[in-house]
Design a protein around this motif. Sequence first.
Motif, PDB file in Angstrom:
ATOM      1  N   ARG A  87       1.093  -1.077  -0.070  1.00  0.00           N
ATOM      2  CA  ARG A  87       0.051  -0.009   0.172  1.00  0.00           C
ATOM      3  C   ARG A  87       0.928   1.189   0.096  1.00  0.00           C
ATOM      4  N   ARG A  88       1.897   1.122  -0.885  1.00  0.00           N
ATOM      5  CA  ARG A  88       2.672   2.583  -1.121  1.00  0.00           C
ATOM      6  C   ARG A  88       2.351   3.033  -2.559  1.00  0.00           C
ATOM      7  N   LEU A  89       2.371   4.322  -2.611  1.00  0.00           N
ATOM      8  CA  LEU A  89       2.046   4.814  -3.888  1.00  0.00           C
ATOM      9  C   LEU A  89       3.017   5.501  -4.588  1.00  0.00           C
ATOM     10  N   TRP A  90       3.561   5.096  -5.727  1.00  0.00           N
ATOM     11  CA  TRP A  90       4.513   5.593  -6.420  1.00  0.00           C
ATOM     12  C   TRP A  90       3.917   6.473  -7.381  1.00  0.00           C
ATOM     13  N   VAL A  91       4.905   7.566  -7.512  1.00  0.00           N
ATOM     14  CA  VAL A  91       4.436   8.574  -8.259  1.00  0.00           C
ATOM     15  C   VAL A  91       5.563   9.107  -9.103  1.00  0.00           C
ATOM     16  N   THR A  92       5.485   9.386 -10.598  1.00  0.00           N
ATOM     17  CA  THR A  92       6.637   9.785 -11.082  1.00  0.00           C
ATOM     18  C   THR A  92       6.532  11.569 -11.449  1.00  0.00           C
ATOM     19  N   ASP A  93       7.432  11.924 -11.414  1.00  0.00           N
ATOM     20  CA  ASP A  93       7.545  13.361 -11.984  1.00  0.00           C
ATOM     21  C   ASP A  93       8.448  13.243 -13.026  1.00  0.00           C
ATOM     22  N   ARG A  94       8.121  13.999 -14.309  1.00  0.00           N
ATOM     23  CA  ARG A  94       8.881  14.038 -15.464  1.00  0.00           C
ATOM     24  C   ARG A  94      10.194  14.532 -15.277  1.00  0.00           C
ATOM     25  N   LEU A  95      10.555  15.693 -14.565  1.00  0.00           N
ATOM     26  CA  LEU A  95      11.817  16.127 -14.521  1.00  0.00           C
ATOM     27  C   LEU A  95      12.660  15.852 -13.094  1.00  0.00           C
ATOM     28  N   THR A  96      12.032  15.457 -12.231  1.00  0.00           N
ATOM     29  CA  THR A  96      12.659  15.171 -11.019  1.00  0.00           C
ATOM     30  C   THR A  96      12.870  13.665 -10.709  1.00  0.00           C
ATOM     31  N   GLY A  97      11.940  12.919 -10.643  1.00  0.00           N
ATOM     32  CA  GLY A  97      12.163  11.222 -10.591  1.00  0.00           C
ATOM     33  C   GLY A  97      10.978  10.702  -9.855  1.00  0.00           C
ATOM     34  N   ILE A  98      10.995  10.002  -8.687  1.00  0.00           N
ATOM     35  CA  ILE A  98      10.145   9.047  -8.191  1.00  0.00           C
ATOM     36  C   ILE A  98       9.782   9.781  -6.569  1.00  0.00           C
ATOM     37  N   ALA A  99       8.553   9.768  -6.370  1.00  0.00           N
ATOM     38  CA  ALA A  99       8.238  10.039  -5.046  1.00  0.00           C
ATOM     39  C   ALA A  99       7.377   8.771  -4.520  1.00  0.00           C
ATOM     40  N   VAL A 100       7.693   8.275  -3.362  1.00  0.00           N
ATOM     41  CA  VAL A 100       7.054   6.991  -2.960  1.00  0.00           C
ATOM     42  C   VAL A 100       6.296   7.497  -1.575  1.00  0.00           C
ATOM     43  N   TYR A 101       4.782   7.152  -1.490  1.00  0.00           N
ATOM     44  CA  TYR A 101       4.207   7.419  -0.202  1.00  0.00           C
ATOM     45  C   TYR A 101       3.633   6.340   0.401  1.00  0.00           C
ATOM     46  N   ASP A 102       3.405   6.374   1.543  1.00  0.00           N
ATOM     47  CA  ASP A 102       2.557   5.316   2.527  1.00  0.00           C
ATOM     48  C   ASP A 102       1.135   5.888   2.581  1.00  0.00           C
ATOM     49  N   ILE A 103       0.437   5.018   1.999  1.00  0.00           N
ATOM     50  CA  ILE A 103      -1.218   5.598   1.454  1.00  0.00           C
ATOM     51  C   ILE A 103      -1.950   5.512   2.923  1.00  0.00           C
ATOM     52  N   PRO A 104      -1.784   4.851   3.931  1.00  0.00           N
ATOM     53  CA  PRO A 104      -2.702   5.444   5.145  1.00  0.00           C
ATOM     54  C   PRO A 104      -2.158   6.633   5.856  1.00  0.00           C
ATOM     55  N   SER A 105      -0.736   6.929   5.805  1.00  0.00           N
ATOM     56  CA  SER A 105      -0.540   8.176   6.653  1.00  0.00           C
ATOM     57  C   SER A 105      -0.365   9.207   5.608  1.00  0.00           C
ATOM     58  N   ARG A 106      -0.103   9.041   4.360  1.00  0.00           N
ATOM     59  CA  ARG A 106      -0.109  10.103   3.332  1.00  0.00           C
ATOM     60  C   ARG A 106       1.583  10.593   3.470  1.00  0.00           C
ATOM     61  N   ARG A 107       2.337   9.782   4.208  1.00  0.00           N
ATOM     62  CA  ARG A 107       3.645  10.120   4.415  1.00  0.00           C
ATOM     63  C   ARG A 107       4.564   9.847   3.200  1.00  0.00           C
ATOM     64  N   LEU A 108       5.569  10.914   2.884  1.00  0.00           N
ATOM     65  CA  LEU A 108       6.554  10.449   2.184  1.00  0.00           C
ATOM     66  C   LEU A 108       7.529   9.663   2.667  1.00  0.00           C
ATOM     67  N   LEU A 109       7.635   8.356   1.914  1.00  0.00           N
ATOM     68  CA  LEU A 109       8.842   7.504   2.382  1.00  0.00           C
ATOM     69  C   LEU A 109       9.998   7.548   1.867  1.00  0.00           C
ATOM     70  N   ALA A 110      10.246   8.118   0.580  1.00  0.00           N
ATOM     71  CA  ALA A 110      11.387   8.028  -0.217  1.00  0.00           C
ATOM     72  C   ALA A 110      11.414   9.030  -1.433  1.00  0.00           C
ATOM     73  N   ARG A 111      12.356   9.665  -1.957  1.00  0.00           N
ATOM     74  CA  ARG A 111      12.473  10.206  -3.308  1.00  0.00           C
ATOM     75  C   ARG A 111      13.609   9.933  -3.982  1.00  0.00           C
ATOM     76  N   PHE A 112      13.531   9.499  -5.276  1.00  0.00           N
ATOM     77  CA  PHE A 112      14.603   9.218  -6.189  1.00  0.00           C
ATOM     78  C   PHE A 112      14.748  10.152  -7.237  1.00  0.00           C
ATOM     79  N   THR A 113      16.011  10.711  -7.173  1.00  0.00           N
ATOM     80  CA  THR A 113      15.860  11.900  -8.328  1.00  0.00           C
ATOM     81  C   THR A 113      17.116  11.710  -9.216  1.00  0.00           C
ATOM     82  N   ILE A 114      16.922  12.367 -10.314  1.00  0.00           N
ATOM     83  CA  ILE A 114      17.930  12.399 -11.572  1.00  0.00           C
ATOM     84  C   ILE A 114      19.142  13.435 -11.016  1.00  0.00           C
TER      85      ILE A 114
END
Length: 335
Positions: free
Chosen positions: A106-133
Motif C-alpha cells: 500500500r505504497r503509492l509510487w508517483v513519477t515526476d517528469r523532471l525530478t524522478g520518483i516519490a513514494v508515499y505510504d497510503i494510510p498516513s500519506r507520508r513521503l517515504l523516499a524520493r529518487f531523483t535524477i
Amino acid sequence: MFRAVRRPLIAIAALAAPLLLGSTAQAAEPSTHGRVHVSTTFTIPGDKVYPEGIARDPYTGDFYVGSYEGGTIYRARPGQRVAQEFLPPFIDGRTQALGLEVDRSRRLWVTDRLTGIAVYDIPSRRLLARFTIPDQAPRLVNDLAITPDGTAYITGSRRSVIYRITPEDLKRAHKQGGDVPLLPTYDLSKIVEPHDPSTITLNGIVAAPSGRYLLTVDMTGGDLYRVALPSGKVDKVDLHGGNVLTGDGMELHNNTLWVVHPITDAYAISRWHIGSNGHSARMTRRVIDLAFQTPTNLLYRHGKLYVVRSQFDKGGPTGPGTPQLPFSIATVRGL
C-alpha cells in the motif's frame, strides 16, 4: 506523456472485430457500438487537471489519479462520483504526476517528469523516499511497472532507458531520509529506432505476471520491446496485424495487452494477444472513439477498462483550446 511523432499513422487494417468511431468531438458521455460501451466512472475537480496516470489500491479498490498540472494526486473511493484531493500539488519537489502505481504494501509510487520518483505510504500519506535524477541533461521520467517481487521499473522517455528500484533500494532510501540518485539500469538508446534527440521514445511499461520480463513501447518507432529479467536482455517483439505507433500507457492481463494511442486525432485503444512468452504480439482489435478524450493510461479490472481522459489536446501540453469540464475517468466495457 506524449509528443508529436515523425512517422505518419498507417491505415487501420480490418480486424477481427469492427472499428468504433465516435460521432462528435464532445462525445464524453455514454458511447456504444456493438459490444463496446464508454461511460464516465468518476469526475475530477479543477479546470486545469489534465490527468495522466492512474493506479488502484488492490485492498480497498480506491483509484488514484495524477495531474499533469502541479502534480496533485486525487483519490476516488468505490462508488464515489467525484474524486477528492489526496496529496496537494507542488509538494516534495513534485510539479507533475505522470506514472502511478500502488504496490502490495500500500505504497503509492508517483513519477515526476523532471525530478524522478516519490513514494508515499497510503494510510498516513507520508513521503517515504524520493529518487531523483542527479544531472541536468534533458530527461522525462514517465511510466512505471512493479513486478511481483516489489521491484519498480520506470521508463526514461528522452534517454531511452529503464530505471530500477528494488525493495532494498527503497529501504535504504527511507533510512537515509533524503533524495537518492535515480540511475539507469537498462539502456535501450542503441536499440530503439534512430530518432531526433528531443523525441519521446520509451513510454508505457508493464510487467509479466510471472515477473520474468517487461514490455515497453517505443511510441515514436512503433515498436514493442521485451526486457528479460533480471538479465536485461532486450528483444524486439514480433508484431502482427499492426504496430504500436503513438503508444502511451499499457495494461497487461494474462495474455492480453491494451495500449492507448492519444496522438494525431486517433483517440484509440488497441488490444493485442501476447504469445511466445512475450516474444510475439498479434493485434486483435483497435477502437477509435472521441469519447476517450485523448487517453493516456488505463487499468483493467473485472472485465472493464478504466481509461484516463487527459484532454491534453484541449489547452493542455499538446494543443490549444479549452477542455470539456469536468475532467474524468472513463469505463470501457467490451474491449
